[in-house]
Design a protein around this motif. Structure first.
Motif, mmCIF file in Angstrom:
data_model
loop_
_atom_site.group_PDB
_atom_site.id
_atom_site.type_symbol
_atom_site.label_atom_id
_atom_site.label_comp_id
_atom_site.label_asym_id
_atom_site.label_seq_id
_atom_site.Cartn_x
_atom_site.Cartn_y
_atom_site.Cartn_z
ATOM 1 N N HIS A 141 0.795 -1.228 0.000
ATOM 2 C CA HIS A 141 0.000 0.000 0.000
ATOM 3 C C HIS A 141 0.826 1.277 0.000
ATOM 4 N N ALA A 142 2.036 1.210 0.547
ATOM 5 C CA ALA A 142 2.860 2.409 0.655
ATOM 6 C C ALA A 142 3.986 2.352 -0.380
ATOM 7 N N GLU A 143 4.210 3.457 -1.047
ATOM 8 C CA GLU A 143 5.289 3.531 -2.027
ATOM 9 C C GLU A 143 6.609 3.839 -1.337
ATOM 10 N N ASN A 144 7.697 3.459 -1.993
ATOM 11 C CA ASN A 144 9.024 3.740 -1.471
ATOM 12 C C ASN A 144 9.199 5.242 -1.269
ATOM 13 N N GLU A 145 9.740 5.603 -0.126
ATOM 14 C CA GLU A 145 10.027 6.984 0.262
ATOM 15 C C GLU A 145 8.768 7.837 0.441
ATOM 16 N N SER A 146 7.633 7.198 0.694
ATOM 17 C CA SER A 146 6.414 7.961 0.963
ATOM 18 C C SER A 146 6.312 8.246 2.460
ATOM 19 N N ILE A 147 5.551 9.271 2.786
ATOM 20 C CA ILE A 147 5.309 9.634 4.182
ATOM 21 C C ILE A 147 4.133 8.805 4.686
ATOM 22 N N ILE A 148 4.334 8.142 5.833
ATOM 23 C CA ILE A 148 3.269 7.342 6.424
ATOM 24 C C ILE A 148 3.055 7.779 7.872
ATOM 25 N N GLY A 149 1.888 7.464 8.383
ATOM 26 C CA GLY A 149 1.566 7.779 9.771
ATOM 27 C C GLY A 149 1.408 6.511 10.576
ATOM 28 N N PRO A 150 1.362 6.623 11.893
ATOM 29 C CA PRO A 150 1.163 5.438 12.719
ATOM 30 C C PRO A 150 -0.209 4.830 12.421
ATOM 31 N N GLY A 151 -0.227 3.536 12.218
ATOM 32 C CA GLY A 151 -1.477 2.841 11.904
ATOM 33 C C GLY A 151 -1.772 2.746 10.426
ATOM 34 N N ASP A 152 -1.009 3.433 9.583
ATOM 35 C CA ASP A 152 -1.219 3.316 8.135
ATOM 36 C C ASP A 152 -0.860 1.908 7.679
ATOM 37 N N GLY A 153 -1.674 1.340 6.822
ATOM 38 C CA GLY A 153 -1.392 0.029 6.254
ATOM 39 C C GLY A 153 -0.277 0.125 5.233
ATOM 40 N N VAL A 154 0.703 -0.771 5.329
ATOM 41 C CA VAL A 154 1.796 -0.761 4.362
ATOM 42 C C VAL A 154 1.781 -2.003 3.470
ATOM 43 N N VAL A 155 1.344 -3.135 4.011
ATOM 44 C CA VAL A 155 1.337 -4.394 3.256
ATOM 45 C C VAL A 155 0.136 -5.222 3.709
ATOM 46 N N THR A 156 -0.476 -5.946 2.769
ATOM 47 C CA THR A 156 -1.527 -6.905 3.128
ATOM 48 C C THR A 156 -0.996 -8.310 2.882
ATOM 49 N N ILE A 157 -1.249 -9.183 3.852
ATOM 50 C CA ILE A 157 -0.804 -10.580 3.783
ATOM 51 C C ILE A 157 -2.023 -11.474 3.866
ATOM 52 N N GLU A 158 -2.111 -12.433 2.943
ATOM 53 C CA GLU A 158 -3.124 -13.476 3.046
ATOM 54 C C GLU A 158 -2.545 -14.539 3.953
#
Length: 81
Positions: free
Chosen positions: A62-79
């Motif tokens: 969900h997050a691109e390289n070098e993007s700004i993220i916040g606490p609780g932001d989803g970065v990856v989904t795993i099945e």
């Protein structure tokens, strides 16, 4: 099967690779364990690893390289297995 969304524990800059000239930690289709590093978050020149937290297969990043993220932001989904 159920999904697990890996969330950032901290605000900062998200990195998908350990260093710019190396491959990403994970890609869609990567099989991971709970302890697999899926990315890094940088806060004030300090780097923290973000771990998968569950075993399974990466289905989305969900997050691109070098993007700004916040606490609780989803970065990856795993099945989950």
């Amino acid at each position: 099967m159920s999904e697990h969304v890996v969330q950032s524990p901290l605000p900062g800059v998200f990195y998908t690779r350990p260093v710019p000239d190396q491959p990403p930690f994970v890609e869609v289709g990567s099989v991971v364990t709970a302890g697999t590093t899926v990315g890094l978050v940088e806060v004030m020149k300090q780097f923290a690893e973000i771990k998968a937290g569950e075993s399974g297969t990466v289905t989305a990043i969900h997050a691109e390289n070098e993007s700004i993220i916040g606490p609780g932001d989803g970065v990856v989904t795993i099945e989950k297995d």
